[in-house]
Design a protein around this motif. Structure first.
Motif, PDB file in Angstrom:
ATOM      1  N   ALA A   1       0.964  10.080  -1.904  1.00 43.87           N
ATOM      2  CA  ALA A   1       0.441   9.843  -3.256  1.00 43.87           C
ATOM      3  C   ALA A   1       0.442   8.356  -3.582  1.00 43.87           C
ATOM      4  N   GLU A   2       1.495   7.635  -3.176  1.00 39.21           N
ATOM      5  CA  GLU A   2       1.550   6.197  -3.419  1.00 39.21           C
ATOM      6  C   GLU A   2       0.489   5.460  -2.609  1.00 39.21           C
ATOM      7  N   ALA A   3       0.276   5.883  -1.363  1.00 37.75           N
ATOM      8  CA  ALA A   3      -0.730   5.241  -0.515  1.00 37.75           C
ATOM      9  C   ALA A   3      -2.127   5.420  -1.104  1.00 37.75           C
ATOM     10  N   GLU A   4      -2.388   6.613  -1.650  1.00 36.01           N
ATOM     11  CA  GLU A   4      -3.690   6.855  -2.273  1.00 36.01           C
ATOM     12  C   GLU A   4      -3.833   6.030  -3.552  1.00 36.01           C
TER      13      GLU A   4
ATOM     14  N   TYR B   1      -8.194  -2.982  -6.626  1.00 34.46           N
ATOM     15  CA  TYR B   1      -9.364  -3.666  -7.180  1.00 34.46           C
ATOM     16  C   TYR B   1      -8.983  -4.474  -8.423  1.00 34.46           C
ATOM     17  N   GLU B   2      -8.066  -3.933  -9.216  1.00 32.55           N
ATOM     18  CA  GLU B   2      -7.544  -4.668 -10.368  1.00 32.55           C
ATOM     19  C   GLU B   2      -6.843  -5.942  -9.916  1.00 32.55           C
ATOM     20  N   THR B   3      -6.059  -5.853  -8.873  1.00 32.30           N
ATOM     21  CA  THR B   3      -5.302  -7.013  -8.403  1.00 32.30           C
ATOM     22  C   THR B   3      -6.201  -8.060  -7.768  1.00 32.30           C
TER      23      THR B   3
ATOM     24  N   GLN C   1      -2.141  -5.701  -1.465  1.00 31.27           N
ATOM     25  CA  GLN C   1      -1.691  -4.315  -1.379  1.00 31.27           C
ATOM     26  C   GLN C   1      -0.289  -4.160  -1.959  1.00 31.27           C
ATOM     27  N   ALA C   2       0.614  -5.103  -1.651  1.00 28.76           N
ATOM     28  CA  ALA C   2       1.965  -5.046  -2.208  1.00 28.76           C
ATOM     29  C   ALA C   2       1.924  -5.143  -3.729  1.00 28.76           C
ATOM     30  N   LEU C   3       1.059  -6.015  -4.234  1.00 27.00           N
ATOM     31  CA  LEU C   3       0.908  -6.164  -5.679  1.00 27.00           C
ATOM     32  C   LEU C   3       0.355  -4.881  -6.292  1.00 27.00           C
ATOM     33  N   ALA C   4      -0.596  -4.232  -5.602  1.00 27.32           N
ATOM     34  CA  ALA C   4      -1.143  -2.972  -6.090  1.00 27.32           C
ATOM     35  C   ALA C   4      -0.061  -1.899  -6.149  1.00 27.32           C
TER      36      ALA C   4
ATOM     37  N   ARG D   1       2.045  -2.193  -9.108  1.00 22.37           N
ATOM     38  CA  ARG D   1       1.378  -1.832 -10.365  1.00 22.37           C
ATOM     39  C   ARG D   1       1.292  -0.325 -10.577  1.00 22.37           C
ATOM     40  N   ILE D   2       1.511   0.471  -9.535  1.00 21.11           N
ATOM     41  CA  ILE D   2       1.330   1.923  -9.639  1.00 21.11           C
ATOM     42  C   ILE D   2       2.243   2.504 -10.715  1.00 21.11           C
ATOM     43  N   ARG D   3       1.659   3.318 -11.576  1.00 13.13           N
ATOM     44  CA  ARG D   3       2.466   4.037 -12.558  1.00 13.13           C
ATOM     45  C   ARG D   3       1.880   5.424 -12.797  1.00 13.13           C
ATOM     46  N   LYS D   4       0.735   5.481 -13.467  1.00 18.06           N
ATOM     47  CA  LYS D   4       0.186   6.768 -13.876  1.00 18.06           C
ATOM     48  C   LYS D   4      -0.175   7.620 -12.660  1.00 18.06           C
TER      49      LYS D   4
END
Length: 210
Positions: free
Chosen positions: A70-73, A80-82, A108-111, A114-117
């Protein structure tokens, strides 16, 4: 300290989120308010922006991090935001969305940070951020001091610090001795409301600080 933690930013008895205090009043005001609320004595600070995080990870030639499927997806949703924010192009094409260890570049690390929702709430997000910080430290400890100085010089334009560059370089020479032992999110005990609220309230502030 969770960014949505409710605390008394000013001395008027009203509550603000820490993130709102920083946005409205700046870092020095927020540090002073944290000292007052949390019985701390923070004298100095370092503020990094998104570009600094991506630059550091890229300068270290990436980090290896375990991600769930789920995190990888979700990383693909945020990359794209980053890339817009950091003025660079990244891709996650060809990465399988499965449990495993991924070699992440800066974007990718920054993305992932940022993962939350959809993949846990802000508590899960900050846990991932703390993992990334630890992985950055571990990777930095494989570099020699000249490489570290080069990285520091490259990212200082995207960092705000309350002390001078000479002190930063002096601290860097001891990076091989640094260890992050255990980390947790503050407040430890939180009030759980029957309806959603955008603030995180300590239960109680006094007992959490103690």
């Amino acid at each position: 300290v969770f960014r949505d933690c409710a605390f008394e930013s000013n001395t008027d008895g009203g509550l603000d989120k820490i993130t709102d205090s920083y946005s409205r009043y700046g870092v020095q005001h927020t540090v002073e308010a944290m000292n007052r609320n949390f019985d701390l004595q923070i004298d100095n600070y370092v503020v990094v922006n998104w570009t600094a995080v991506a630059d550091v990870v890229d300068a270290l030639d990436g980090i290896d991090m375990y991600l769930t499927a789920a995190e990888a997806e979700a990383m693909g949703w945020y990359v794209y935001e980053t890339q817009v924010a950091t003025h660079r192009k990244y891709t996650v094409k060809g990465l399988p969305a499965e449990d495993g260890t991924y070699h992440l570049n800066g974007g990718q690390a920054l993305a992932v940070a940022r993962i939350r929702k959809g993949v846990g709430d802000d508590y899960a997000r900050t846990a991932r951020q703390r993992t990334i910080i630890n992985l950055i430290l571990q990777k930095a400890q494989t570099m020699n001091i000249n490489q570290l100085y080069a990285i520091i010089n490259a990212v200082l334009n995207n960092v705000r610090i309350s002390f001078d560059k000479a002190e930063v370089l002096a601290l860097a020479k001891d990076v091989f001795k640094y260890r992050i032992s255990d980390t947790s999110g503050f407040p430890f005990d939180r009030i759980v409301f029957p309806v959603a609220t955008s603030m995180i309230y300590a239960d109680t502030m006094v007992s959490n600080v103690t």
